[in-house]
Enzyme design. Structure first.
Site, PDB file in Angstrom:
ATOM      1  N   HIS A   1       0.843  -1.201   0.000  1.00 21.36           N
ATOM      2  CA  HIS A   1       0.000   0.000   0.000  1.00 21.36           C
ATOM      3  C   HIS A   1       0.869   1.238   0.000  1.00 21.36           C
ATOM      4  O   HIS A   1       1.957   1.233   0.580  1.00 21.36           O
ATOM      5  CB  HIS A   1      -0.923   0.003   1.234  1.00 21.36           C
ATOM      6  CG  HIS A   1      -2.091   0.903   1.047  1.00 21.36           C
ATOM      7  ND1 HIS A   1      -2.024   2.257   1.303  1.00 21.36           N
ATOM      8  CD2 HIS A   1      -3.349   0.660   0.593  1.00 21.36           C
ATOM      9  CE1 HIS A   1      -3.196   2.792   1.022  1.00 21.36           C
ATOM     10  NE2 HIS A   1      -4.016   1.859   0.586  1.00 21.36           N
TER      11      HIS A   1
ATOM     12  N   ASP B   1      -7.977  -4.829  -1.318  1.00 24.54           N
ATOM     13  CA  ASP B   1      -8.365  -5.624  -2.488  1.00 24.54           C
ATOM     14  C   ASP B   1      -8.057  -7.110  -2.345  1.00 24.54           C
ATOM     15  O   ASP B   1      -8.613  -7.932  -3.070  1.00 24.54           O
ATOM     16  CB  ASP B   1      -7.648  -5.093  -3.735  1.00 24.54           C
ATOM     17  CG  ASP B   1      -8.093  -3.689  -4.057  1.00 24.54           C
ATOM     18  OD1 ASP B   1      -9.310  -3.480  -4.144  1.00 24.54           O
ATOM     19  OD2 ASP B   1      -7.237  -2.806  -4.192  1.00 24.54           O
TER      20      ASP B   1
END
Ligand SMILES: CC(C)(COP(=O)(O)OP(=O)(O)OC[C@H]1O[C@@H](n2cnc3c(N)ncnc32)[C@H](O)[C@@H]1OP(=O)(O)O)[C@@H](O)C(=O)NCCC(=O)NCCS
Length: 418
Positions: A287, A344
């Protein structure tokens, strides 16, 4: 406007220009080629991401608390109006949404003419300007009118996405069911059957978790366009386009592709090692902001397990967990660093178990993120967090051809060598 007011306005403009020039001179940042990482471009009152601690805040509330206790409708209200709704507010908001659920018939007819192979994200980016042209308040730039546009957009997303899926399968789109929630209605209109209450609630949680995430790529794209005074729908479509990329909202569908490709647990380690050693990316891992586990991934991992226990195919959850472990180990070995799953990673196996087709994963993200985008566009348009809205206009260094101190000499085409 009278002369005095005009003079005041001019004086303000000059002051602001000087302030900006001064600031630019004093604080000139060399923030090139770093994807704006760590560069603060605006203030916001909508959400905060604490990447070190793994905390996500929506309008002052921990998003994970909201996921556990509230509903998507309540969260959408909070994001738009900056406070939790009283019961009567929520009832009013729900009926406002319900009155806007239906997608205009003409859009359904247009979708029937589109090639069935079209990607659902492209269909959404085609549908938004059409919805704009049917909005009676499109060019009304009051805050009230923008709230109405936001409600229309949020309300129509479930039917829009579900209708396209049915149309491309040769089925008639279904109309929303008045007794179902935003989340329940999407699953109903998609699968043609009322979802069981647990699954509807878990999908509701997924929508809450994806609703907002500060200045991510799509939100920034939406705000950037809104800063030009483009209307709500144009700004939303910019956000939608940014979401479609595999490094952003497209990652969930890429995770599913990876799961389908790996297939068996004993293939996980060699697959992951080969991918990372070749410099490839493991989708759903890593991330730009979180330096610890994305708190949304923790909740989604649990939902994935719950679905498996209630009769879903446990294979997907197990495979995802094995990829997580293998990636962490190999990443540490290769780069000496930790890597964690993002939102996700587990949403892929969650949506798959819910019967959602892989290429709808990103549109499902868009169904949810519509409330966050709309809140940001309103904040940008009405300068709710800044003293004055400013058009985004970053700078760049030209490293192209120059041919001397001024510019290259223009040579007519007939005199140019091949
Ligand atoms: C989201 C993402 C773009 C953030 O990238 P970032 O800001 O560069 O992240 P970091 O600064 O922590 O990256 C550090 C290093 O890890 C690598 N890395 C990060 N995520 C990785 C992944 N999923 N697989 C392999 N390598 C990865 C980066 O390439 C970088 O390598 P380098 O030091 O050799 O240049 C990245 O993690 C990624 O591409 N993830 C996969 C796509 C995805 O899931 N996107 C959805 C995000 S919510």
């Amino acid at each position: 406007m009278n002369r005095e007011a005009l003079q005041d306005k001019d004086a303000l403009r000059i002051l602001r220009k000087r302030r900006l020039e001064g600031r630019a001179m004093e604080e000139r940042l060399d923030a090139k080629n770093i994807g704006l990482r760590g560069v603060k471009v605006a203030d916001t009152r909508i959400s905060d991401v604490n990447g070190e601690k793994g905390i996500l805040i929506y309008r002052g509330y921990n998003a994970i608390d909201l996921a556990r206790a509230s509903t998507y409708e309540e969260v959408a209200f909070l994001l738009l109006y900056d406070h939790l709704p009283a019961r009567s507010d929520l009832e009013r908001f729900r009926s406002e949404l319900a009155s806007e659920w239906e997608v205009p018939g003409v859009l359904v007819e247009l979708m029937k003419m589109m090639p069935k192979s079209a990607h659902p994200m492209d269909i959404l980016q085609t549908a938004i300007p059409i919805l704009a042209s049917y909005d009676p308040q499109l060019h009304e730039e009051t805050k009230e009118a923008n709230y109405k546009k936001a409600v229309r957009l949020i309300a129509r997303m479930p039917m829009l996405v579900a209708a396209w899926d049915r149309i491309r399968k040769g089925l008639e789109p279904l109309h929303p069911h008045p007794d179902l929630t935003h989340a329940g209605n999407f699953l109903y209109m998609l699968n043609g059957a009322t979802p069981d209450p647990e699954t509807a609630r878990e999908f509701d949680i997924c929508l809450i978790l994806h609703a907002e995430h500060s200045f991510n790529a799509s939100t920034f794209a939406g705000r950037e366009v809104a800063s030009t005074h483009a209307h709500m729908y144009a700004s939303i479509n910019a956000a939608m386009a940014a979401l479609s990329g595999e490094l952003h909202g497209g990652a969930n569908s890429e995770v599913m592709k990876m799961l389908l490709e790996i297939k068996e647990e004993d293939q996980v380690k060699p697959w992951v090692a080969a991918k990372l050693q070749k410099g490839g990316k493991i989708m759903g891992m890593g991330h730009a902001v979180y330096r610890t586990e994305d708190p949304r991934a923790t909740v989604l991992r649990q939902i994935c397990e719950n679905l498996s226990k209630r009769g879903g195919d446990a294979k997907w959850c197990k495979l995802t967990k094995a990829i997580e472990a293998a990636t962490q180990k190999e990443f540490k070995r290769l780069k000496g660093k930790e890597i964690y799953p993002n939102v996700d990673f587990y949403s892929a196996s969650v949506y798959h178990q819910m019967g959602i087709p892989r290429d709808l994963f990103t549109p499902v993200f868009a169904i949810s993120r519509m409330s966050g985008w709309a809140a940001h566009i309103i904040e940008e348009k009405f300068a709710e967090a800044q003293s004055k809205p400013e058009l985004y206009r970053p700078d760049s260094d030209y490293i192209g051809m120059y041919c001397g101190p001024e510019a290259c000499e223009y040579v007519p085409i007939e005199r140019r060598s091949a």
